[in-house]
Motif scaffolding. Structure first.
Motif, PDB file in Angstrom:
ATOM      1  N   VAL A  57      -8.600  -0.995  -4.751  1.00  0.00           N
ATOM      2  CA  VAL A  57      -9.216  -1.831  -3.726  1.00  0.00           C
ATOM      3  C   VAL A  57      -8.586  -1.497  -2.375  1.00  0.00           C
ATOM      4  O   VAL A  57      -7.368  -1.446  -2.257  1.00  0.00           O
ATOM      5  CB  VAL A  57      -8.994  -3.322  -4.049  1.00  0.00           C
ATOM      6  CG1 VAL A  57      -9.617  -4.199  -2.988  1.00  0.00           C
ATOM      7  CG2 VAL A  57      -9.563  -3.655  -5.420  1.00  0.00           C
ATOM      8  N   VAL A  58      -9.427  -1.235  -1.382  1.00  0.00           N
ATOM      9  CA  VAL A  58      -8.919  -1.047  -0.022  1.00  0.00           C
ATOM     10  C   VAL A  58      -8.908  -2.425   0.627  1.00  0.00           C
ATOM     11  O   VAL A  58      -9.954  -3.002   0.907  1.00  0.00           O
ATOM     12  CB  VAL A  58      -9.789  -0.067   0.777  1.00  0.00           C
ATOM     13  CG1 VAL A  58      -9.253   0.078   2.196  1.00  0.00           C
ATOM     14  CG2 VAL A  58      -9.825   1.280   0.087  1.00  0.00           C
ATOM     15  N   ARG A  59      -7.707  -2.966   0.832  1.00  0.00           N
ATOM     16  CA  ARG A  59      -7.576  -4.349   1.267  1.00  0.00           C
ATOM     17  C   ARG A  59      -7.433  -4.469   2.774  1.00  0.00           C
ATOM     18  O   ARG A  59      -7.245  -3.468   3.458  1.00  0.00           O
ATOM     19  CB  ARG A  59      -6.363  -4.984   0.579  1.00  0.00           C
ATOM     20  CG  ARG A  59      -6.501  -5.032  -0.929  1.00  0.00           C
ATOM     21  CD  ARG A  59      -5.363  -5.767  -1.561  1.00  0.00           C
ATOM     22  NE  ARG A  59      -5.469  -5.766  -3.011  1.00  0.00           N
ATOM     23  CZ  ARG A  59      -6.181  -6.646  -3.710  1.00  0.00           C
ATOM     24  NH1 ARG A  59      -6.851  -7.594  -3.083  1.00  0.00           N
ATOM     25  NH2 ARG A  59      -6.235  -6.591  -5.025  1.00  0.00           N
ATOM     26  N   SER A  60      -7.477  -5.719   3.234  1.00  0.00           N
ATOM     27  CA  SER A  60      -7.351  -6.013   4.656  1.00  0.00           C
ATOM     28  C   SER A  60      -6.121  -5.314   5.240  1.00  0.00           C
ATOM     29  O   SER A  60      -5.045  -5.389   4.667  1.00  0.00           O
ATOM     30  CB  SER A  60      -7.232  -7.523   4.826  1.00  0.00           C
ATOM     31  OG  SER A  60      -7.083  -7.837   6.181  1.00  0.00           O
ATOM     32  N   GLY A  61      -6.314  -4.624   6.347  1.00  0.00           N
ATOM     33  CA  GLY A  61      -5.190  -3.971   7.010  1.00  0.00           C
ATOM     34  C   GLY A  61      -4.900  -2.573   6.503  1.00  0.00           C
ATOM     35  O   GLY A  61      -4.045  -1.883   7.029  1.00  0.00           O
ATOM     36  N   GLN A  62      -5.614  -2.146   5.455  1.00  0.00           N
ATOM     37  CA  GLN A  62      -5.380  -0.801   4.929  1.00  0.00           C
ATOM     38  C   GLN A  62      -6.428   0.165   5.475  1.00  0.00           C
ATOM     39  O   GLN A  62      -7.588  -0.202   5.630  1.00  0.00           O
ATOM     40  CB  GLN A  62      -5.414  -0.810   3.396  1.00  0.00           C
ATOM     41  CG  GLN A  62      -4.298  -1.670   2.813  1.00  0.00           C
ATOM     42  CD  GLN A  62      -4.332  -1.719   1.301  1.00  0.00           C
ATOM     43  OE1 GLN A  62      -5.372  -1.540   0.681  1.00  0.00           O
ATOM     44  NE2 GLN A  62      -3.185  -1.992   0.698  1.00  0.00           N
ATOM     45  N   ASP A  85     -13.378  -1.805  -4.426  1.00  0.00           N
ATOM     46  CA  ASP A  85     -14.007  -2.495  -3.307  1.00  0.00           C
ATOM     47  C   ASP A  85     -13.365  -2.084  -1.984  1.00  0.00           C
ATOM     48  O   ASP A  85     -12.221  -1.672  -1.941  1.00  0.00           O
ATOM     49  CB  ASP A  85     -13.837  -4.020  -3.455  1.00  0.00           C
ATOM     50  CG  ASP A  85     -14.593  -4.577  -4.653  1.00  0.00           C
ATOM     51  OD1 ASP A  85     -15.430  -3.840  -5.211  1.00  0.00           O
ATOM     52  OD2 ASP A  85     -14.340  -5.732  -5.013  1.00  0.00           O
ATOM     53  N   ASN A  99     -12.556  -4.194   1.158  1.00  0.00           N
ATOM     54  CA  ASN A  99     -12.526  -5.607   1.551  1.00  0.00           C
ATOM     55  C   ASN A  99     -12.611  -5.800   3.064  1.00  0.00           C
ATOM     56  O   ASN A  99     -12.296  -4.884   3.814  1.00  0.00           O
ATOM     57  CB  ASN A  99     -11.245  -6.243   1.023  1.00  0.00           C
ATOM     58  CG  ASN A  99     -11.382  -6.715  -0.406  1.00  0.00           C
ATOM     59  OD1 ASN A  99     -12.444  -6.597  -1.020  1.00  0.00           O
ATOM     60  ND2 ASN A  99     -10.317  -7.257  -0.953  1.00  0.00           N
ATOM     61  N   PRO A 100     -12.989  -6.999   3.494  1.00  0.00           N
ATOM     62  CA  PRO A 100     -13.022  -7.282   4.930  1.00  0.00           C
ATOM     63  C   PRO A 100     -11.657  -7.001   5.556  1.00  0.00           C
ATOM     64  O   PRO A 100     -10.632  -7.371   4.984  1.00  0.00           O
ATOM     65  CB  PRO A 100     -13.322  -8.780   4.994  1.00  0.00           C
ATOM     66  CG  PRO A 100     -13.928  -9.129   3.693  1.00  0.00           C
ATOM     67  CD  PRO A 100     -13.392  -8.166   2.696  1.00  0.00           C
ATOM     68  N   ARG A 115     -17.355  -4.538   1.850  1.00  0.00           N
ATOM     69  CA  ARG A 115     -17.330  -5.721   2.704  1.00  0.00           C
ATOM     70  C   ARG A 115     -16.594  -5.455   4.015  1.00  0.00           C
ATOM     71  O   ARG A 115     -16.583  -6.267   4.899  1.00  0.00           O
ATOM     72  CB  ARG A 115     -16.604  -6.864   1.987  1.00  0.00           C
ATOM     73  CG  ARG A 115     -17.262  -7.318   0.695  1.00  0.00           C
ATOM     74  CD  ARG A 115     -16.610  -8.613   0.224  1.00  0.00           C
ATOM     75  NE  ARG A 115     -17.186  -9.103  -1.003  1.00  0.00           N
ATOM     76  CZ  ARG A 115     -16.717  -8.811  -2.224  1.00  0.00           C
ATOM     77  NH1 ARG A 115     -15.677  -8.029  -2.343  1.00  0.00           N
ATOM     78  NH2 ARG A 115     -17.292  -9.313  -3.305  1.00  0.00           N
TER      79      ARG A 115
END
Lengths: 267, 214
Positions: free
Chosen positions: B103-108, B121, B123-124, B141
Protein backbone atom coordinates in the motif's frame (compact mmCIF):
# COMPACT_ATOMS: atom_id res chain seq x y z
CA UNK A 1 13.34 -15.81 31.39
CA UNK A 2 10.32 -14.55 29.52
CA UNK A 3 10.43 -11.02 28.29
CA UNK A 4 7.34 -8.81 28.15
CA UNK A 5 5.94 -7.01 25.16
CA UNK A 6 6.22 -3.29 24.49
CA UNK A 7 3.22 -1.75 22.75
CA UNK A 8 3.29 1.82 21.48
CA UNK A 9 0.00 3.71 21.20
CA UNK A 10 0.21 6.28 18.44
CA UNK A 11 -1.96 8.22 16.00
CA UNK A 12 -0.21 11.07 14.23
CA UNK A 13 -3.04 13.47 14.83
CA UNK A 14 -3.54 14.96 18.26
CA UNK A 15 -6.68 14.68 20.31
CA UNK A 16 -7.92 11.37 18.96
CA UNK A 17 -7.45 9.56 22.27
CA UNK A 18 -3.93 8.14 22.50
CA UNK A 19 -3.55 8.92 26.19
CA UNK A 20 -7.07 7.74 27.01
CA UNK A 21 -6.43 4.53 25.11
CA UNK A 22 -3.06 4.00 26.80
CA UNK A 23 -4.55 4.58 30.24
CA UNK A 24 -7.55 2.34 29.68
CA UNK A 25 -5.79 -0.47 27.85
CA UNK A 26 -3.03 -0.46 30.48
CA UNK A 27 -5.52 -0.50 33.32
CA UNK A 28 -7.62 -3.19 31.66
CA UNK A 29 -4.55 -5.41 31.27
CA UNK A 30 -3.75 -4.84 34.93
CA UNK A 31 -7.33 -5.78 35.84
CA UNK A 32 -6.79 -9.01 33.93
CA UNK A 33 -3.89 -9.78 36.24
CA UNK A 34 -0.96 -8.74 34.07
CA UNK A 35 2.06 -6.78 35.22
CA UNK A 36 1.83 -3.50 33.34
CA UNK A 37 4.02 -0.43 33.09
CA UNK A 38 2.81 2.64 31.25
CA UNK A 39 5.42 4.99 29.83
CA UNK A 40 4.51 8.58 28.95
CA UNK A 41 6.86 9.78 26.20
CA UNK A 42 5.07 13.08 25.65
CA UNK A 43 7.88 15.10 27.20
CA UNK A 44 6.81 18.70 27.78
CA UNK A 45 3.11 17.93 27.45
CA UNK A 46 2.62 15.02 29.79
CA UNK A 47 -0.97 13.90 30.39
CA UNK A 48 -0.99 10.26 31.27
CA UNK A 49 -0.26 10.95 34.94
CA UNK A 50 -3.26 13.31 35.09
CA UNK A 51 -5.61 10.86 33.43
CA UNK A 52 -4.43 8.15 35.85
CA UNK A 53 -4.75 10.48 38.85
CA UNK A 54 -1.09 10.03 39.78
CA UNK A 55 0.18 13.54 39.11
CA UNK A 56 0.79 14.43 42.76
CA UNK A 57 3.05 11.44 43.29
CA UNK A 58 5.68 12.24 40.67
CA UNK A 59 9.18 12.61 42.09
CA UNK A 60 11.45 11.60 39.24
CA UNK A 61 10.58 11.36 35.59
CA UNK A 62 11.72 9.81 32.32
CA UNK A 63 14.30 12.52 31.63
CA UNK A 64 15.79 12.08 35.09
CA UNK A 65 16.29 8.40 34.30
CA UNK A 66 17.77 9.19 30.90
CA UNK A 67 20.22 11.68 32.42
CA UNK A 68 21.16 9.37 35.25
CA UNK A 69 19.71 11.45 38.10
CA UNK A 70 17.93 8.39 39.41
CA UNK A 71 17.50 4.70 38.84
CA UNK A 72 14.65 3.51 36.63
CA UNK A 73 12.92 1.83 39.58
CA UNK A 74 12.93 5.10 41.53
CA UNK A 75 10.99 6.93 38.85
CA UNK A 76 8.23 4.32 38.60
CA UNK A 77 4.97 5.26 40.31
CA UNK A 78 2.90 2.39 41.59
CA UNK A 79 -0.84 2.71 41.15
CA UNK A 80 -2.11 1.51 44.53
CA UNK A 81 -5.53 0.55 43.17
CA UNK A 82 -3.94 -2.41 41.39
CA UNK A 83 -1.42 -5.08 42.19
CA UNK A 84 0.86 -4.52 39.25
CA UNK A 85 0.28 -1.23 37.50
CA UNK A 86 3.11 1.28 37.25
CA UNK A 87 3.67 4.58 35.48
CA UNK A 88 6.87 6.12 34.22
CA UNK A 89 5.91 9.79 33.83
CA UNK A 90 7.33 12.21 31.28
CA UNK A 91 9.06 15.45 32.23
CA UNK A 92 6.93 18.53 31.94
CA UNK A 93 9.70 21.10 31.87
CA UNK A 94 11.84 19.70 29.10
CA UNK A 95 11.61 19.11 25.36
CA UNK A 96 11.26 16.03 23.16
CA UNK A 97 14.96 16.03 22.31
CA UNK A 98 15.94 15.65 25.97
CA UNK A 99 15.87 11.90 25.31
CA UNK A 100 17.28 9.94 22.40
CA UNK A 101 15.57 6.94 20.79
CA UNK A 102 18.49 4.72 21.89
CA UNK A 103 18.12 5.80 25.51
CA UNK A 104 14.39 5.13 25.44
CA UNK A 105 14.89 1.73 23.89
CA UNK A 106 17.30 0.91 26.71
CA UNK A 107 14.69 1.87 29.30
CA UNK A 108 11.90 -0.06 27.62
CA UNK A 109 14.11 -3.12 27.31
CA UNK A 110 14.85 -2.90 31.02
CA UNK A 111 11.13 -2.57 31.84
CA UNK A 112 10.27 -5.52 29.61
CA UNK A 113 12.29 -7.76 31.91
CA UNK A 114 10.04 -6.96 34.87
CA UNK A 115 6.66 -6.46 33.22
CA UNK A 116 4.33 -8.44 30.97
CA UNK A 117 3.29 -5.35 29.07
CA UNK A 118 4.94 -1.98 28.58
CA UNK A 119 2.40 0.48 27.17
CA UNK A 120 4.12 3.47 25.55
CA UNK A 121 2.02 6.60 25.13
CA UNK A 122 3.30 8.42 22.04
CA UNK A 123 3.05 12.19 21.50
CA UNK A 124 1.21 13.60 18.48
CA UNK A 125 3.24 14.33 15.37
CA UNK A 126 5.91 12.49 13.43
CA UNK A 127 9.02 14.16 14.79
CA UNK A 128 11.53 13.28 17.47
CA UNK A 129 8.83 12.40 20.02
CA UNK A 130 7.37 9.82 17.69
CA UNK A 131 10.79 8.35 16.90
CA UNK A 132 11.52 8.11 20.62
CA UNK A 133 8.25 6.37 21.42
CA UNK A 134 8.57 3.88 18.57
CA UNK A 135 12.19 2.97 19.24
CA UNK A 136 11.62 0.36 21.92
CA UNK A 137 8.26 -1.00 20.78
CA UNK A 138 7.53 -4.52 19.56
CA UNK A 139 3.94 -3.79 18.61
CA UNK A 140 1.93 -0.73 17.68
CA UNK A 141 -1.64 0.34 18.20
CA UNK A 142 -2.81 3.08 15.87
CA UNK A 143 -5.70 5.14 17.22
CA UNK A 144 -7.96 7.02 14.85
CA UNK A 145 -11.39 8.60 14.89
CA UNK A 146 -13.98 8.42 12.11
CA UNK A 147 -12.82 11.68 10.55
CA UNK A 148 -11.00 12.07 7.28
CA UNK A 149 -8.17 14.08 8.78
CA UNK A 150 -7.54 11.52 11.53
CA UNK A 151 -7.64 8.65 9.03
CA UNK A 152 -5.20 10.47 6.75
CA UNK A 153 -2.74 10.95 9.61
CA UNK A 154 -3.20 7.35 10.76
CA UNK A 155 -2.31 6.24 7.24
CA UNK A 156 0.85 8.33 7.34
CA UNK A 157 1.77 6.87 10.72
CA UNK A 158 1.20 3.31 9.53
CA UNK A 159 3.57 4.01 6.65
CA UNK A 160 6.21 5.27 9.09
CA UNK A 161 5.68 2.33 11.45
CA UNK A 162 6.15 -0.11 8.61
CA UNK A 163 9.38 1.67 7.75
CA UNK A 164 10.67 1.31 11.30
CA UNK A 165 9.92 -2.40 11.17
CA UNK A 166 6.77 -2.32 13.27
CA UNK A 167 4.87 -4.30 10.71
CA UNK A 168 1.21 -5.08 11.10
CA UNK A 169 0.16 -2.42 13.56
CA UNK A 170 -3.34 -2.84 15.00
CA UNK A 171 -6.14 -0.31 14.61
CA UNK A 172 -8.42 1.16 17.26
CA UNK A 173 -11.24 3.36 16.02
CA UNK A 174 -12.18 5.74 18.79
CA UNK A 175 -15.11 8.05 19.43
CA UNK A 176 -17.64 6.42 17.16
CA UNK A 177 -21.10 7.92 17.26
CA UNK A 178 -23.40 5.17 16.02
CA UNK A 179 -26.26 7.44 15.02
CA UNK A 180 -23.93 9.62 12.93
CA UNK A 181 -22.45 6.62 11.17
CA UNK A 182 -25.93 5.36 10.49
CA UNK A 183 -27.06 8.64 8.99
CA UNK A 184 -23.97 8.68 6.79
CA UNK A 185 -22.46 11.76 8.40
CA UNK A 186 -19.50 9.88 9.82
CA UNK A 187 -17.06 7.59 8.08
CA UNK A 188 -18.11 4.02 8.66
CA UNK A 189 -15.84 1.35 10.06
CA UNK A 190 -15.70 -0.67 6.86
CA UNK A 191 -14.52 2.34 4.95
CA UNK A 192 -11.77 3.19 7.44
CA UNK A 193 -10.55 -0.40 7.49
CA UNK A 194 -10.49 -0.61 3.72
CA UNK A 195 -8.37 2.53 3.43
CA UNK A 196 -5.92 1.68 6.20
CA UNK A 197 -5.90 -2.06 5.44
CA UNK A 198 -4.58 -3.19 8.83
CA UNK A 199 -6.18 -5.47 11.41
CA UNK A 200 -8.89 -3.95 13.57
CA UNK A 201 -8.19 -4.34 17.28
CA UNK A 202 -11.33 -2.67 18.50
CA UNK A 203 -13.91 0.07 18.23
CA UNK A 204 -14.74 2.46 21.03
CA UNK A 205 -17.98 4.42 21.13
CA UNK A 206 -18.02 8.09 22.05
CA UNK A 207 -18.84 8.07 25.75
CA UNK A 208 -19.21 10.94 28.21
CA UNK A 209 -17.86 8.72 30.97
CA UNK A 210 -14.43 9.00 29.37
CA UNK A 211 -14.31 12.73 30.06
CA UNK A 212 -15.64 12.21 33.55
CA UNK A 213 -13.05 9.52 34.26
CA UNK A 214 -10.17 11.57 32.86
CA UNK A 215 -11.08 14.52 35.07
CA UNK A 216 -11.37 12.46 38.22
CA UNK A 217 -8.20 10.49 37.53
CA UNK A 218 -10.04 7.21 37.27
CA UNK A 219 -9.75 5.38 33.96
CA UNK A 220 -13.21 4.55 32.61
CA UNK A 221 -12.32 0.91 32.38
CA UNK A 222 -12.52 0.64 36.20
CA UNK A 223 -16.24 1.22 35.94
CA UNK A 224 -17.64 -2.03 34.53
CA UNK A 225 -20.85 -1.00 32.79
CA UNK A 226 -20.15 1.93 30.49
CA UNK A 227 -19.94 1.20 26.74
CA UNK A 228 -16.40 2.59 26.45
CA UNK A 229 -15.28 0.52 29.42
CA UNK A 230 -16.54 -2.67 27.80
CA UNK A 231 -14.86 -1.69 24.55
CA UNK A 232 -11.49 -1.20 26.27
CA UNK A 233 -11.78 -4.45 28.20
CA UNK A 234 -12.46 -6.20 24.91
CA UNK A 235 -9.36 -4.63 23.41
CA UNK A 236 -7.25 -5.81 26.34
CA UNK A 237 -8.57 -9.34 25.98
CA UNK A 238 -7.77 -9.33 22.29
CA UNK A 239 -4.21 -8.23 23.08
CA UNK A 240 -3.98 -11.31 25.29
CA UNK A 241 -5.06 -13.41 22.35
CA UNK A 242 -8.73 -14.04 23.10
CA UNK A 243 -11.25 -13.96 20.31
CA UNK A 244 -13.83 -11.39 21.30
CA UNK A 245 -16.52 -10.33 18.87
CA UNK A 246 -16.70 -6.64 18.03
CA UNK A 247 -19.19 -4.61 20.01
CA UNK A 248 -22.48 -4.07 18.30
CA UNK A 249 -23.03 -0.37 18.61
CA UNK A 250 -26.55 -0.47 17.25
CA UNK A 251 -29.18 -3.17 17.66
CA UNK A 252 -29.15 -3.66 13.94
CA UNK A 253 -28.08 -7.29 13.45
CA UNK A 254 -25.26 -8.07 11.14
CA UNK A 255 -23.98 -4.53 10.96
CA UNK A 256 -20.43 -5.52 11.78
CA UNK A 257 -20.58 -9.09 10.67
CA UNK A 258 -18.09 -8.41 7.97
CA UNK A 259 -15.52 -6.94 10.32
CA UNK A 260 -16.04 -9.63 12.87
CA UNK A 261 -15.12 -12.11 10.23
CA UNK A 262 -12.20 -9.96 9.26
CA UNK A 263 -10.96 -9.77 12.78
CA UNK A 264 -11.12 -13.50 13.06
CA UNK A 265 -8.89 -13.69 10.02
CA UNK A 266 -6.57 -10.95 11.13
CA UNK A 267 -5.78 -12.41 14.48
CA UNK B 1 19.10 0.15 -56.38
CA UNK B 2 15.61 1.47 -56.88
CA UNK B 3 14.30 -0.97 -54.30
CA UNK B 4 16.32 0.69 -51.57
CA UNK B 5 14.40 3.38 -49.71
CA UNK B 6 15.95 6.81 -49.78
CA UNK B 7 17.50 7.78 -46.48
CA UNK B 8 17.28 11.41 -47.41
CA UNK B 9 14.18 12.70 -49.14
CA UNK B 10 14.13 16.24 -50.43
CA UNK B 11 10.84 17.94 -51.08
CA UNK B 12 10.09 21.39 -52.30
CA UNK B 13 7.55 23.50 -50.47
CA UNK B 14 6.36 27.07 -50.84
CA UNK B 15 9.08 28.71 -48.78
CA UNK B 16 11.94 26.37 -49.45
CA UNK B 17 12.93 22.75 -49.10
CA UNK B 18 12.18 20.03 -46.61
CA UNK B 19 14.87 17.43 -45.93
CA UNK B 20 13.24 14.34 -44.49
CA UNK B 21 15.86 12.16 -42.86
CA UNK B 22 15.27 8.50 -42.23
CA UNK B 23 14.87 7.80 -38.49
CA UNK B 24 16.00 4.21 -38.30
CA UNK B 25 19.17 3.83 -40.37
CA UNK B 26 22.73 4.19 -39.16
CA UNK B 27 23.76 7.79 -38.60
CA UNK B 28 26.90 7.51 -40.73
CA UNK B 29 24.92 6.05 -43.63
CA UNK B 30 22.58 9.00 -43.36
CA UNK B 31 25.46 11.48 -43.47
CA UNK B 32 27.00 9.69 -46.46
CA UNK B 33 23.77 9.80 -48.42
CA UNK B 34 23.17 13.44 -47.49
CA UNK B 35 26.65 14.41 -48.71
CA UNK B 36 26.26 12.34 -51.85
CA UNK B 37 22.90 13.89 -52.73
CA UNK B 38 24.11 17.41 -52.17
CA UNK B 39 27.36 16.98 -54.06
CA UNK B 40 26.21 14.78 -56.92
CA UNK B 41 22.61 14.07 -57.72
CA UNK B 42 21.08 17.33 -56.48
CA UNK B 43 23.81 19.73 -57.45
CA UNK B 44 21.44 21.97 -59.25
CA UNK B 45 20.06 22.97 -55.88
CA UNK B 46 23.32 24.53 -54.98
CA UNK B 47 23.24 27.19 -57.57
CA UNK B 48 20.90 30.12 -57.56
CA UNK B 49 19.16 32.14 -54.93
CA UNK B 50 19.12 31.43 -51.20
CA UNK B 51 16.74 28.65 -50.18
CA UNK B 52 15.38 27.98 -46.72
CA UNK B 53 15.75 24.42 -45.54
CA UNK B 54 13.62 22.66 -42.96
CA UNK B 55 15.02 19.46 -41.58
CA UNK B 56 12.79 16.71 -40.25
CA UNK B 57 14.40 13.94 -38.31
CA UNK B 58 11.32 12.33 -36.77
CA UNK B 59 12.16 10.03 -33.90
CA UNK B 60 15.90 9.67 -34.34
CA UNK B 61 17.68 10.27 -31.06
CA UNK B 62 20.36 12.85 -31.77
CA UNK B 63 22.80 14.84 -29.75
CA UNK B 64 23.36 18.54 -30.42
CA UNK B 65 26.63 17.59 -32.06
CA UNK B 66 24.84 15.27 -34.48
CA UNK B 67 22.44 18.07 -35.37
CA UNK B 68 25.28 20.56 -35.90
CA UNK B 69 27.02 18.18 -38.23
CA UNK B 70 23.95 17.87 -40.44
CA UNK B 71 23.39 21.62 -40.42
CA UNK B 72 27.07 22.06 -41.31
CA UNK B 73 26.88 19.77 -44.31
CA UNK B 74 23.83 21.53 -45.65
CA UNK B 75 25.18 25.00 -44.87
CA UNK B 76 28.47 24.20 -46.60
CA UNK B 77 26.84 24.59 -49.98
CA UNK B 78 26.39 28.33 -49.64
CA UNK B 79 22.90 29.10 -50.75
CA UNK B 80 21.07 26.65 -48.49
CA UNK B 81 20.09 28.12 -45.15
CA UNK B 82 18.88 25.87 -42.37
CA UNK B 83 15.72 27.53 -41.07
CA UNK B 84 14.54 24.84 -38.71
CA UNK B 85 15.43 21.42 -37.46
CA UNK B 86 12.76 19.47 -35.66
CA UNK B 87 13.92 16.66 -33.48
CA UNK B 88 11.69 15.74 -30.58
CA UNK B 89 11.87 12.03 -30.34
CA UNK B 90 9.10 10.35 -28.39
CA UNK B 91 10.82 8.79 -25.41
CA UNK B 92 11.45 5.20 -26.06
CA UNK B 93 9.22 3.15 -23.81
CA UNK B 94 11.19 1.07 -21.39
CA UNK B 95 10.35 -2.49 -22.02
CA UNK B 96 9.05 -4.50 -19.10
CA UNK B 97 6.69 -3.54 -16.35
CA UNK B 98 7.87 -2.71 -12.85
CA UNK B 99 5.64 -4.42 -10.32
CA UNK B 100 5.36 -2.96 -6.84
CA UNK B 101 3.47 -4.66 -4.05
CA UNK B 102 2.05 -3.00 -0.96
CA UNK B 103 0.00 0.00 0.00
CA UNK B 104 1.32 3.44 -0.91
CA UNK B 105 0.24 5.41 2.15
CA UNK B 106 -0.20 9.08 2.95
CA UNK B 107 3.11 10.92 2.67
CA UNK B 108 4.80 8.20 0.64
CA UNK B 109 6.08 8.82 -2.88
CA UNK B 110 6.79 6.13 -5.42
CA UNK B 111 8.67 7.11 -8.56
CA UNK B 112 9.59 5.00 -11.53
CA UNK B 113 11.07 5.50 -14.96
CA UNK B 114 8.85 3.39 -17.18
CA UNK B 115 5.55 1.59 -16.72
CA UNK B 116 4.42 0.44 -13.32
CA UNK B 117 1.90 -1.91 -11.86
CA UNK B 118 0.87 -1.54 -8.23
CA UNK B 119 -0.49 -4.61 -6.47
CA UNK B 120 -2.13 -2.72 -3.63
CA UNK B 121 -3.82 0.58 -2.94
CA UNK B 122 -2.72 4.15 -3.48
CA UNK B 123 -4.11 5.99 -0.47
CA UNK B 124 -5.08 9.66 -0.15
CA UNK B 125 -1.96 11.73 0.43
CA UNK B 126 0.22 9.14 -1.35
CA UNK B 127 1.85 9.88 -4.70
CA UNK B 128 2.98 7.70 -7.61
CA UNK B 129 4.90 9.21 -10.50
CA UNK B 130 5.90 7.26 -13.58
CA UNK B 131 7.37 8.32 -16.88
CA UNK B 132 5.21 5.67 -18.55
CA UNK B 133 1.79 4.30 -17.72
CA UNK B 134 0.44 3.28 -14.34
CA UNK B 135 -1.80 0.34 -13.53
CA UNK B 136 -3.24 0.04 -10.04
CA UNK B 137 -4.65 -3.37 -9.18
CA UNK B 138 -6.42 -1.94 -6.17
CA UNK B 139 -8.00 1.31 -5.10
CA UNK B 140 -6.56 4.52 -6.47
CA UNK B 141 -7.45 7.17 -3.91
CA UNK B 142 -4.34 9.33 -3.95
CA UNK B 143 -2.45 11.29 -6.59
CA UNK B 144 -1.22 9.53 -9.70
CA UNK B 145 1.01 11.12 -12.33
CA UNK B 146 1.74 9.15 -15.48
CA UNK B 147 3.96 10.37 -18.31
CA UNK B 148 5.77 12.71 -15.94
CA UNK B 149 8.38 13.54 -18.55
CA UNK B 150 5.75 14.63 -21.02
CA UNK B 151 4.52 11.38 -22.56
CA UNK B 152 0.96 12.26 -23.50
CA UNK B 153 0.25 8.71 -24.64
CA UNK B 154 0.60 7.38 -21.08
CA UNK B 155 -2.50 6.12 -19.27
CA UNK B 156 -3.56 5.54 -15.69
CA UNK B 157 -5.73 2.52 -14.97
CA UNK B 158 -7.22 1.40 -11.66
CA UNK B 159 -9.57 -1.28 -10.40
CA UNK B 160 -11.24 1.28 -8.21
CA UNK B 161 -10.84 4.81 -9.46
CA UNK B 162 -11.37 7.40 -6.72
CA UNK B 163 -8.35 9.66 -7.13
CA UNK B 164 -7.64 12.87 -5.29
CA UNK B 165 -6.01 14.03 -8.48
CA UNK B 166 -4.80 12.56 -11.76
CA UNK B 167 -2.05 13.92 -13.95
CA UNK B 168 -0.91 12.77 -17.36
CA UNK B 169 2.06 14.68 -18.81
CA UNK B 170 1.23 18.32 -18.00
CA UNK B 171 -2.53 17.89 -17.73
CA UNK B 172 -3.99 18.00 -14.25
CA UNK B 173 -7.48 16.74 -13.60
CA UNK B 174 -9.52 16.09 -10.54
CA UNK B 175 -12.78 14.29 -10.09
CA UNK B 176 -15.59 14.69 -10.31
CA UNK B 177 -15.60 18.14 -11.95
CA UNK B 178 -14.24 16.97 -15.21
CA UNK B 179 -15.41 13.41 -15.60
CA UNK B 180 -17.74 10.93 -14.03
CA UNK B 181 -16.60 7.77 -12.38
CA UNK B 182 -18.65 4.65 -12.58
CA UNK B 183 -19.01 2.01 -9.93
CA UNK B 184 -17.38 -1.38 -9.77
CA UNK B 185 -15.58 -1.19 -13.07
CA UNK B 186 -11.95 -1.05 -13.90
CA UNK B 187 -11.28 2.24 -15.60
CA UNK B 188 -8.42 4.11 -17.18
CA UNK B 189 -7.59 7.74 -17.78
CA UNK B 190 -5.99 9.05 -20.97
CA UNK B 191 -5.49 12.26 -22.90
CA UNK B 192 -7.29 13.35 -26.03
CA UNK B 193 -6.03 16.67 -27.41
CA UNK B 194 -4.84 17.72 -23.99
CA UNK B 195 -8.07 16.84 -22.20
CA UNK B 196 -8.32 13.99 -19.75
CA UNK B 197 -10.94 11.34 -20.37
CA UNK B 198 -11.99 8.27 -18.43
CA UNK B 199 -13.25 5.08 -19.95
CA UNK B 200 -13.85 1.45 -19.15
CA UNK B 201 -10.78 -0.74 -19.46
CA UNK B 202 -12.46 -2.70 -22.26
CA UNK B 203 -12.06 0.37 -24.44
CA UNK B 204 -8.30 0.38 -23.98
CA UNK B 205 -7.58 -1.47 -27.19
CA UNK B 206 -9.50 1.13 -29.18
CA UNK B 207 -8.05 4.17 -27.43
CA UNK B 208 -4.39 3.11 -27.28
CA UNK B 209 -4.05 0.21 -29.71
CA UNK B 210 -0.30 0.63 -30.11
CA UNK B 211 0.80 1.37 -26.56
CA UNK B 212 2.15 -2.08 -25.87
CA UNK B 213 2.83 -3.43 -29.32
CA UNK B 214 6.48 -3.18 -30.13
Amino acid sequence: MTVGEAIVVTSGKGGVGKTTTSANVGTALALLGKKVCMVDTDIGLRNLDVVMGLENRIIYDLVDVAEGNCRLAQALIKDKRFDHLYLLPAAQTRDKDAVSPEKLKEMVDELKRDFDYVIIDCPAGIEQGFRNAVAGADQAIVVTTPENSAVRDADRIIGLLEKSDLRQPKLVINRIRPHMVKSGNMLDIDEICSILSIDLLGIVPDDENIIKGANSGEPTVMNPDTPASIAYRNIARRILGDTVPLMVLEDKPGLFKKIRKWFGLGK
Amino acid sequence: MSAVKDLVTIKGVKDGLIFILDEHCDYEDLIRELEYKLENSHQRLLSGAEIKVHIRTSNRIMSDKDKERICGIIGRSGNLIVASIDNEPVRKRKSGLKVHTGVVRSGQILEHDGDMMLLGDLNPGGIIRTSGSLFVMGALRGMAHAGKDGDTMAVIAASYMRPTQLRIADVVSRPPDEWDISDAQMEFAYLVDGVMKIDRISQFCHVRPDLFSS
